[in-house]
Design an enzyme around this catalytic site. Structure first.
Site, PDB file in Angstrom:
ATOM      1  N   SER A  43      10.451 -58.471  -9.607  1.00 46.71           N
ATOM      2  CA  SER A  43       9.482 -57.592  -8.768  1.00 46.71           C
ATOM      3  C   SER A  43       9.601 -57.516  -7.342  1.00 46.71           C
ATOM      4  O   SER A  43       9.126 -56.762  -6.887  1.00 46.71           O
ATOM      5  CB  SER A  43       7.887 -58.101  -9.133  1.00 46.71           C
ATOM      6  OG  SER A  43       7.868 -59.598  -8.628  1.00 46.71           O
ATOM      7  N   LYS A  86       4.763 -62.065  -3.332  1.00 52.68           N
ATOM      8  CA  LYS A  86       5.023 -60.497  -3.225  1.00 52.68           C
ATOM      9  C   LYS A  86       4.850 -60.359  -1.700  1.00 52.68           C
ATOM     10  O   LYS A  86       4.749 -61.420  -0.781  1.00 52.68           O
ATOM     11  CB  LYS A  86       3.396 -59.919  -3.569  1.00 52.68           C
ATOM     12  CG  LYS A  86       3.271 -60.178  -5.257  1.00 52.68           C
ATOM     13  CD  LYS A  86       4.153 -59.379  -6.009  1.00 52.68           C
ATOM     14  CE  LYS A  86       3.929 -59.528  -7.554  1.00 52.68           C
ATOM     15  NZ  LYS A  86       5.125 -59.218  -8.291  1.00 52.68           N
TER      16      LYS A  86
END
Length: 177
Positions: A43, A86
């Site tokens: 990701s 993230k």
């Protein structure tokens, strides 16, 4: 001058006490100041890849504000035992919109040279989020393969473990963030 004889027992005792003290100090640093983590998943590609070993500053964000662009480690909103990594896209008071597969913060399209793709492909619905007090909005750099704030909304600051600041492995890719 008379030479002082040192016994093996004394040397061994000194080495053991030094090692124990070093371990205690290292554990305190890891627990309260910094920690390490290994990236698991795609990701955050191309910035971070599976098995990258990174250092996380656990107190830096407590002393100052998080900024868009910071890479953070935080507890998953759906499973507190699992952590995600993230990128912060927006902070308290910001507005995030996704329109025409593009990300806008406070009405301005994000210029992102770190993402895997331009925009967010296959994202047909327009979405809008107001980032509240003590919240941040996070996205993975590999937008097509990221479980992030688009799914679970803004995250609370108290779920943040720390800010990633250094990739230390693989050695040929050591990088400060």
């Amino acid at each position: 001058m008379k030479k002082r004889k040192v016994s093996f027992k004394q040397v061994f005792k000194e080495i053991i006490s030094t090692v124990v003290l070093a371990l205690i100090i290292a554990l305190l640093i890891i627990k309260f100041i910094g920690s390490t983590t290994i990236v698991d998943g795609i990701s955050m590609e191309p910035t971070l890849k599976t098995n990258d070993f990174i250092l996380v500053n656990r107190i830096g964000f407590l002393l100052g504000d998080l900024e868009p662009g910071d890479i953070i480690q935080f507890h998953s909103p759906n499973n507190k035992k699992k952590d995600f990594i993230k990128r912060v896209i927006a902070v308290e008071g910001d507005t995030v919109e996704i329109k025409n597969n593009r990300v806008f913060v406070n009405g301005n399209e994000l210029v992102e040279n770190y993402t895997m793709t331009k925009g967010i492909t296959g994202y047909k619905d327009e979405k809008h989020w107001e980032i509240g007090k003590d919240e941040v909005f996070v996205l993975g750099d590999n937008r097509d393969y990221s479980n992030d704030s688009r799914t679970f909304g803004p995250i609370k600051k108290d779920s943040i473990v720390g800010i990633a600041f250094l990739r230390i492995y693989p050695f040929k890719e050591i990088k400060k963030f």
